[in-house]
Write an enzyme that holds these catalytic residues in place. Structure first.
Site, short mmCIF file in Angstrom:
data_model
loop_
_atom_site.label_atom_id
_atom_site.label_comp_id
_atom_site.label_asym_id
_atom_site.label_seq_id
_atom_site.Cartn_x
_atom_site.Cartn_y
_atom_site.Cartn_z
N HIS A 111 31.61 38.90 34.75
CA HIS A 111 31.55 39.25 36.17
C HIS A 111 32.96 39.56 36.65
O HIS A 111 33.89 38.80 36.37
CB HIS A 111 30.96 38.08 36.97
CG HIS A 111 30.82 38.38 38.42
ND1 HIS A 111 29.85 39.23 38.91
CD2 HIS A 111 31.53 37.97 39.50
CE1 HIS A 111 29.99 39.31 40.23
NE2 HIS A 111 30.99 38.56 40.62
N GLN A 175 41.54 43.69 31.64
CA GLN A 175 41.57 42.26 31.28
C GLN A 175 40.22 41.80 30.74
O GLN A 175 40.16 40.93 29.87
CB GLN A 175 41.96 41.41 32.50
CG GLN A 175 43.40 41.60 32.93
CD GLN A 175 44.38 41.31 31.79
OE1 GLN A 175 44.23 40.33 31.07
NE2 GLN A 175 45.36 42.18 31.62
N GLU A 176 39.14 42.37 31.27
CA GLU A 176 37.81 42.02 30.76
C GLU A 176 37.72 42.30 29.26
O GLU A 176 37.13 41.52 28.50
CB GLU A 176 36.73 42.84 31.47
CG GLU A 176 36.51 42.46 32.92
CD GLU A 176 35.41 43.29 33.56
OE1 GLU A 176 34.43 43.64 32.88
OE2 GLU A 176 35.54 43.60 34.76
C1 GRF Z 1 32.30 45.49 34.20
O1 GRF Z 1 33.12 45.59 35.32
C2 GRF Z 1 31.64 44.15 34.19
O2 GRF Z 1 32.42 43.14 34.74
C3 GRF Z 1 30.42 44.36 35.04
O3 GRF Z 1 30.01 45.68 34.74
C4 GRF Z 1 31.11 46.45 34.28
C5 GRF Z 1 30.73 47.01 32.93
O4 GRF Z 1 31.62 47.97 32.48
N1 GRF Z 1 29.44 43.35 34.79
P1 GRF Z 1 31.42 48.57 31.00
O5 GRF Z 1 30.04 49.18 30.93
O6 GRF Z 1 31.60 47.46 30.01
O7 GRF Z 1 32.49 49.62 30.88
#
Ligand code: GRF
Length: 191
Positions: A111, A175-176
Site C-alpha cells: 500500500h 521504494q516499493e
Molecule cells: C503501487 O503503487 C502499489 O502500492 C499499489 O498499486 C500500485 C501498483 O503499481 N497497490 P505496479 O502495477 O506494481 O506498477
C-alpha cells in the site's frame, strides 16, 4: 527445480512494476512464481510475466455476476497451485471474505502510504494536503478490514515542499520496488 523454493502466486491489474521487481529478485527471495493472474486482459504485468517464462492467467471479473463468484474462480485456480503466499501487486479489486479466509495468513499487499495512515485511495495527495513530512509504503498481511492487517515492513519517503502527488508517487513507487522483495522474504521467514 529447486525444492527449497517457496511457490507463490501474484495478482495484478496493471503495469506490474512491483511484479517486475519480485521477478528480478526471485532467486534472492527464494521463491518460484508459479502464476501471475490478472483481472485485466491488457495489464502490462502479463507481458512482464510471459517474458520471464511465468505462467499467466486472465480472469475477467466482468464475466461474473457477483464479487463472490469471481473470487470463487480465483480461489479454484489458486488452489490448483497451493502456494505458500498470494501476493497482491497492484490488484485493483476488493477481495471477499471467502477469498481472504481461503488463504488466511498467506495474502500480502503493498500500500502506498505509511499505514495505519492513509488507507484507501489517493494517498499521496491526502498526505501532502495534511502537511505530512513523510510519505511511504507498507507491506502488510491482508485481513477482512481494508489496509489493516499486520505490518511486515515499511519504508518512509520525505515529502518536499515542491512535491506533487505525481512526483511523490514516483518516489514512493521506487521504494516499493526495494521493499516488496524484502517483505516477501521476511513473511516467508515468519511462517
Ligand atoms: C503501487 O503503487 C502499489 O502500492 C499499489 O498499486 C500500485 C501498483 O503499481 N497497490 P505496479 O502495477 O506494481 O506498477
Amino acid at each position: 527445480m529447486n525444492k527449497s523454493l517457496s511457490n507463490i502466486v501474484v495478482l495484478i491489474s496493471g503495469s506490474g512494476s512491483n511484479l517486475q521487481s519480485i521477478i528480478d529478485n526471485a532467486n534472492d527471495i527464494g521463491i518460484n512464481i508459479k502464476c501471475v493472474i490478472s483481472n485485466k486482459a491488457n495489464a502490462f504485468g502479463l507481458e512482464r510475466a510471459k517474458k520471464a517464462g511465468i505462467a499467466t492467467q486472465f480472469i475477467d471479473h466482468t464475466q461474473f455476476e457477483t464479487r463472490e463468484d469471481f473470487d470463487q474462480k480465483l480461489i479454484q485456480h489458486i488452489n490448483t497451485i497451493n502456494p505458500e503466499l498470494v501476493i497482491l501487486a497492484g490488484f485493483m479489486r476488493i477481495l471477499s471474505t471467502d477469498f481472504i479466509n481461503a488463504f488466511a495468513g498467506k495474502i500480502l499487499n503493498i500500500h502506498p502510504a505509511l499505514l495505519p495512515k492513509y488507507k484507501g485511495l489517493n494517498t499521496h495527495q491526502r498526505a501532502i494536503d495534511a502537511g505530512e513530512k513523510f510519505a511511504g509504503a507498507t507491506v502488510h498481511f491482508v485481513t477482512n478490514e481494508l489496509d489493516s492487517g499486520e505490518i511486515i515492513l515499511q519504508q518512509s519517503v520525505p515529502i518536499q515542499s515542491i512535491d506533487t502527488a505525481e512526483s511523490l508517487a514516483k518516489k514512493v513507487l521506487a521504494q516499493e520496488h526495494l521493499l516488496y522483495p524484502k517483505a516477501i522474504k521476511k513473511a516467508l521467514g515468519l511462517r
